[in-house]
Design a protein around this motif. Structure first.
Motif, PDB file in Angstrom:
ATOM      1  N   ASP A  68      29.870  69.516   1.136  1.00  0.00           N
ATOM      2  CA  ASP A  68      28.878  70.811   2.012  1.00  0.00           C
ATOM      3  C   ASP A  68      27.501  70.607   2.584  1.00  0.00           C
ATOM      4  N   MET A  69      27.244  69.950   1.342  1.00  0.00           N
ATOM      5  CA  MET A  69      25.331  69.742   1.268  1.00  0.00           C
ATOM      6  C   MET A  69      25.058  68.697   2.713  1.00  0.00           C
ATOM      7  N   HIS A  70      26.031  67.359   1.878  1.00  0.00           N
ATOM      8  CA  HIS A  70      25.883  67.204   3.748  1.00  0.00           C
ATOM      9  C   HIS A  70      26.142  67.702   4.826  1.00  0.00           C
ATOM     10  N   TYR A  71      27.396  68.369   5.810  1.00  0.00           N
ATOM     11  CA  TYR A  71      27.433  68.763   6.609  1.00  0.00           C
ATOM     12  C   TYR A  71      25.923  69.376   6.896  1.00  0.00           C
ATOM     13  N   PHE A  72      25.436  70.285   5.621  1.00  0.00           N
ATOM     14  CA  PHE A  72      24.421  71.212   6.156  1.00  0.00           C
ATOM     15  C   PHE A  72      22.891  70.243   6.092  1.00  0.00           C
ATOM     16  N   ARG A  73      22.676  69.392   5.894  1.00  0.00           N
ATOM     17  CA  ARG A  73      21.781  67.914   6.261  1.00  0.00           C
ATOM     18  C   ARG A  73      21.115  68.100   8.003  1.00  0.00           C
ATOM     19  N   HIS A  74      22.901  67.364   7.430  1.00  0.00           N
ATOM     20  CA  HIS A  74      23.464  66.401   8.768  1.00  0.00           C
ATOM     21  C   HIS A  74      24.259  66.209   9.376  1.00  0.00           C
ATOM     22  N   ALA A  75      24.819  67.777   9.163  1.00  0.00           N
ATOM     23  CA  ALA A  75      25.983  67.627  10.010  1.00  0.00           C
ATOM     24  C   ALA A  75      26.990  66.565  10.189  1.00  0.00           C
ATOM     25  N   ARG A  76      26.641  65.891   9.277  1.00  0.00           N
ATOM     26  CA  ARG A  76      28.225  64.987   9.205  1.00  0.00           C
ATOM     27  C   ARG A  76      28.251  64.764   7.329  1.00  0.00           C
ATOM     28  N   THR A  77      29.009  64.168   7.082  1.00  0.00           N
ATOM     29  CA  THR A  77      30.357  63.550   5.739  1.00  0.00           C
ATOM     30  C   THR A  77      30.189  62.547   6.010  1.00  0.00           C
ATOM     31  N   GLY A  78      30.015  61.303   5.724  1.00  0.00           N
ATOM     32  CA  GLY A  78      30.824  59.943   5.643  1.00  0.00           C
ATOM     33  C   GLY A  78      30.958  59.998   7.059  1.00  0.00           C
ATOM     34  N   ASP A  79      32.205  59.380   7.519  1.00  0.00           N
ATOM     35  CA  ASP A  79      32.462  59.621   8.516  1.00  0.00           C
ATOM     36  C   ASP A  79      33.266  60.748   9.415  1.00  0.00           C
ATOM     37  N   PHE A  80      32.493  62.028   9.027  1.00  0.00           N
ATOM     38  CA  PHE A  80      33.452  63.129   8.981  1.00  0.00           C
ATOM     39  C   PHE A  80      32.072  63.569  10.011  1.00  0.00           C
ATOM     40  N   ILE A  81      31.781  64.135  11.602  1.00  0.00           N
ATOM     41  CA  ILE A  81      30.693  64.665  11.695  1.00  0.00           C
ATOM     42  C   ILE A  81      31.074  65.874  12.900  1.00  0.00           C
ATOM     43  N   VAL A  82      30.808  66.884  12.373  1.00  0.00           N
ATOM     44  CA  VAL A  82      30.383  67.863  13.161  1.00  0.00           C
ATOM     45  C   VAL A  82      30.258  67.644  13.908  1.00  0.00           C
ATOM     46  N   THR A  83      31.129  68.265  15.337  1.00  0.00           N
ATOM     47  CA  THR A  83      30.584  68.625  16.881  1.00  0.00           C
ATOM     48  C   THR A  83      31.299  69.904  17.569  1.00  0.00           C
ATOM     49  N   SER A  84      31.890  70.705  16.608  1.00  0.00           N
ATOM     50  CA  SER A  84      31.560  72.126  17.499  1.00  0.00           C
ATOM     51  C   SER A  84      31.511  73.064  15.779  1.00  0.00           C
ATOM     52  N   PRO A  85      30.943  74.486  16.030  1.00  0.00           N
ATOM     53  CA  PRO A  85      30.368  75.079  15.633  1.00  0.00           C
ATOM     54  C   PRO A  85      31.969  75.119  13.825  1.00  0.00           C
ATOM     55  N   LEU A  86      31.166  75.184  12.141  1.00  0.00           N
ATOM     56  CA  LEU A  86      32.300  75.040  11.917  1.00  0.00           C
ATOM     57  C   LEU A  86      32.114  75.540  10.370  1.00  0.00           C
ATOM     58  N   PRO A 116      28.120  57.457   2.707  1.00  0.00           N
ATOM     59  CA  PRO A 116      27.035  57.187   4.293  1.00  0.00           C
ATOM     60  C   PRO A 116      28.638  55.852   5.297  1.00  0.00           C
ATOM     61  N   GLY A 117      28.721  56.754   6.682  1.00  0.00           N
ATOM     62  CA  GLY A 117      29.352  56.269   7.313  1.00  0.00           C
ATOM     63  C   GLY A 117      29.318  55.462   8.140  1.00  0.00           C
ATOM     64  N   GLY A 118      30.308  54.333   8.414  1.00  0.00           N
ATOM     65  CA  GLY A 118      30.329  53.369   9.037  1.00  0.00           C
ATOM     66  C   GLY A 118      30.198  51.696   7.654  1.00  0.00           C
ATOM     67  N   GLU A 119      29.875  50.719   7.358  1.00  0.00           N
ATOM     68  CA  GLU A 119      29.791  49.863   6.903  1.00  0.00           C
ATOM     69  C   GLU A 119      28.334  49.251   6.298  1.00  0.00           C
ATOM     70  N   ILE A 120      28.003  49.222   5.053  1.00  0.00           N
ATOM     71  CA  ILE A 120      27.309  49.632   3.864  1.00  0.00           C
ATOM     72  C   ILE A 120      28.410  47.967   3.553  1.00  0.00           C
ATOM     73  N   ALA A 121      26.809  47.183   2.958  1.00  0.00           N
ATOM     74  CA  ALA A 121      26.569  46.159   2.643  1.00  0.00           C
ATOM     75  C   ALA A 121      27.172  46.628   0.817  1.00  0.00           C
ATOM     76  N   VAL A 122      27.666  45.322  -0.034  1.00  0.00           N
ATOM     77  CA  VAL A 122      28.095  45.782  -1.343  1.00  0.00           C
ATOM     78  C   VAL A 122      28.077  44.124  -1.731  1.00  0.00           C
ATOM     79  N   PRO A 123      28.491  44.144  -3.071  1.00  0.00           N
ATOM     80  CA  PRO A 123      27.872  42.915  -3.399  1.00  0.00           C
ATOM     81  C   PRO A 123      29.588  42.109  -3.707  1.00  0.00           C
ATOM     82  N   ALA A 124      30.513  41.762  -3.284  1.00  0.00           N
ATOM     83  CA  ALA A 124      31.158  41.531  -2.885  1.00  0.00           C
ATOM     84  C   ALA A 124      31.554  40.406  -3.500  1.00  0.00           C
ATOM     85  N   ASN A 125      31.092  38.930  -3.781  1.00  0.00           N
ATOM     86  CA  ASN A 125      31.252  37.927  -4.737  1.00  0.00           C
ATOM     87  C   ASN A 125      30.983  38.765  -6.124  1.00  0.00           C
ATOM     88  N   ALA A 126      30.906  39.839  -6.701  1.00  0.00           N
ATOM     89  CA  ALA A 126      30.816  39.916  -7.681  1.00  0.00           C
ATOM     90  C   ALA A 126      31.996  40.826  -7.911  1.00  0.00           C
TER      91      ALA A 126
END
Length: 348
Positions: free
Chosen positions: A43-61, A272-282
Motif C-alpha cells: 500500500d505504501m509503495h502504491y502511495f509513494r510511487h503509484a506502483r509496487t514492483g511491476d504493478f502500475i496504477v493507471t486508473s483510480p485504485l 523494484p520493477g524491471g530487472e535488477i543486478a544480483v550476485p548470480a555467481n554466488a
C-alpha cells in the motif's frame, strides 16, 4: 446502503477519501462494513510511487487488502454467515477451476481477484472503504470479542506463514530475515512456530531492530552501520535459510552473500520493477536454492485460527490507529519507520 467513502489513489501521494457508488449488491456476494484495516508495505509503495514492483496504477485504485469488518448484507446463499457477523476478509478471490487452483496453488490462480491491486486492468478495488463487497468464501467468521484490528492482521500473518512453508523444513535451523517491517517480524514469529532454532533480524533502521528484539529475535544486525558484522556473525553461526523481506536489491544481495553454502533464499518482499543486478555467481558457486513466495493459499484460515487462539499476538505490532477519514495522514505516519511498525485504519 450503496454509497461508501473509500481511500482512493489517483497518483503518487495523491490519496483521497472520496464517495463511491457500489450499486446494488450483486447475487452471490456479501457486503461488509469496514471496521479495521492494516496499511501494508505494498500500500505504501502504491502511495509513494503509484506502483509496487511491476504493478502500475493507471486508473483510480481503492487501496487496502488487510481488512476486517461486519457483514451488513447478503445476496443469496452464504453458508455459515449471517448479518451482523464479524469477519476477517481474505483479499484473494480464487477461481478454483484453473490449472494452478486444481494443483493446490490458489495463490497463483490465473483468474484471481485480489483486493487493492493494480496487477490487472481494470484494477481490483480494495477494502479501505466504509463498505465493500466480497464473496462468502472470502469471509472468515471471528468471535465478537476479537478486536477487528487483530482480525485484519490475519492477511500479513498468512503471507508470513506461506513464506516459511516455501522455505522448507526450518526445524532447528538458523533463519535470517532481511527487513524488520511487519512482514519480516511476522515471518520471524512464523519461523519460530515452525521450529526454527535461531533467528537473526537484519535491517538498516534501529527502531525496527529494537522492536524485533522485544519479539524474540535471537540476534539483530544493523547492516547499515556495520555490514561486516553480519558476515562475521554468519561465519561463526552459519545461516541456513534467508528470507529477503525488505524488497530491496541490496537486501537480496546481502541474503545471497551471507547464507551458507547449500542454503535457501526465499524472496518475500516485492522488489523494484524491471530487472535488477544480483550476485548470480554466488548462487551458482554456493549451490543455493532460491525460491519465490507470492501471497498465500490456505494459510489465511490458519492465520485466523492462530490469532483467535492467541498463539500469535499480532496486536503487538500495532503502533498507531487512525480513522479511515484520515487515511492520507495515516499513510504518511506509516512511512515513518522511526515512529511506526504497523498503522491501522479504523471504521465507525
Amino acid at each position: 446502503m450503496n454509497f461508501a467513502h473509500a481511500a482512493t489513489l489517483f497518483g503518487p501521494e495523491d490519496l483521497r477519501v472520496v464517495e463511491r457508488d457500489l450499486g446494488a449488491l450483486p447475487p452471490g456476494m456479501v457486503r461488509v462494513r469496514f471496521r479495521a484495516g492494516g496499511i501494508c508495505g505494498s500500500d505504501m509503495h502504491y502511495f509513494r510511487h503509484a506502483r509496487t514492483g511491476d504493478f502500475i496504477v493507471t486508473s483510480p485504485l481503492v487501496l487496502g487488502h488487510e481488512v476486517a469488518g461486519e457483514v451488513v448484507e447478503i445476496n443469496g446463499k452464504a453458508d455459515g454467515l449471517a448479518i451482523g457477523d464479524h469477519v476477517a476478509v481474505n483479499p484473494s478471490r480464487w477461481c478454483g477451476t484453473c490449472v494452478r487452483c486444481r494443483e493446490g496453488r490458489p495463490n497463483l490462480c490465473e483468474n484471481i481477484y485480489f483486493m487493492g491491486s493494480a496487477s490487472k486492468t481494470p484494477h481490483m478495488q480494495g477494502g479501505f472503504s466504509t463498505l465493500f463487497d466480497a464473496t462468502p468464501a472470502q469471509c472468515v467468521k471471528v468471535p465478537e470479542n476479537l478486536p477487528f484490528a487483530a482480525a485484519a492482521l490475519a492477511e500479513p500473518l498468512a503471507v508470513a506463514l506461506h513464506a516459511v512453508v516455501r522455505a522448507g523444513d526450518v526445524k532447528g535451523r538458523h533463519v535470517a530475515l532481511f527487513g524488520a517491517g511487519p512482514i519480516g517480524l511476522l515471518s520471524m514469529l512464523a519461523a519460530r512456530l515452525a521450529g526454527a532454532g535461531r533467528t537473526t533480524m537484519v535491517d538498516i533502521a534501529t527502531q525496527p531492530l529494537a522492536f524485533a528484539k522485544t519479539l524474540g529475535a535471537d540476534r539483530v544486525v544493523d547492516i547499515g552501520a556495520d555490514e561486516a558484522r553480519l558476515g562475521e556473525a554468519s561465519a561463526a553461526d552459519p545461516i541456513d535459510v534467508a528470507l529477503e523481506v525488505s524488497g530491496t536489491a541490496a537486501g537480496l544481495a546481502s541474503a545471497i552473500r551471507t547464507v551458507r553454502r547449500g542454503g535457501t533464499v526465499v524472496l518475500v518482499g516485492n522488489l523494484p520493477g524491471g530487472e535488477i543486478a544480483v550476485p548470480a555467481n554466488a548462487i551458482m558457486a554456493k549451490e543455493l536454492d532460491v525460491r519465490g513466495t507470492f501471497r498465500f493459499g490456505q494459510e489465511f484460515r490458519q492465520a485466523v485460527e492462530l490469532i483467535i487462539s492467541g498463539a500469535v499476538d499480532v496486536q503487538r505490532l500495532i503502533t498507531a490507529t487512525r480513522p479511515l477519514a484520515e487515511a492520507p495522514d495515516a499513510f504518511r505516519l506509516a512511512l515513518d519507520r522511526g515512529r511506526s511498525i504497523k498503522v491501522i485504519l479504523t471504521g465507525d
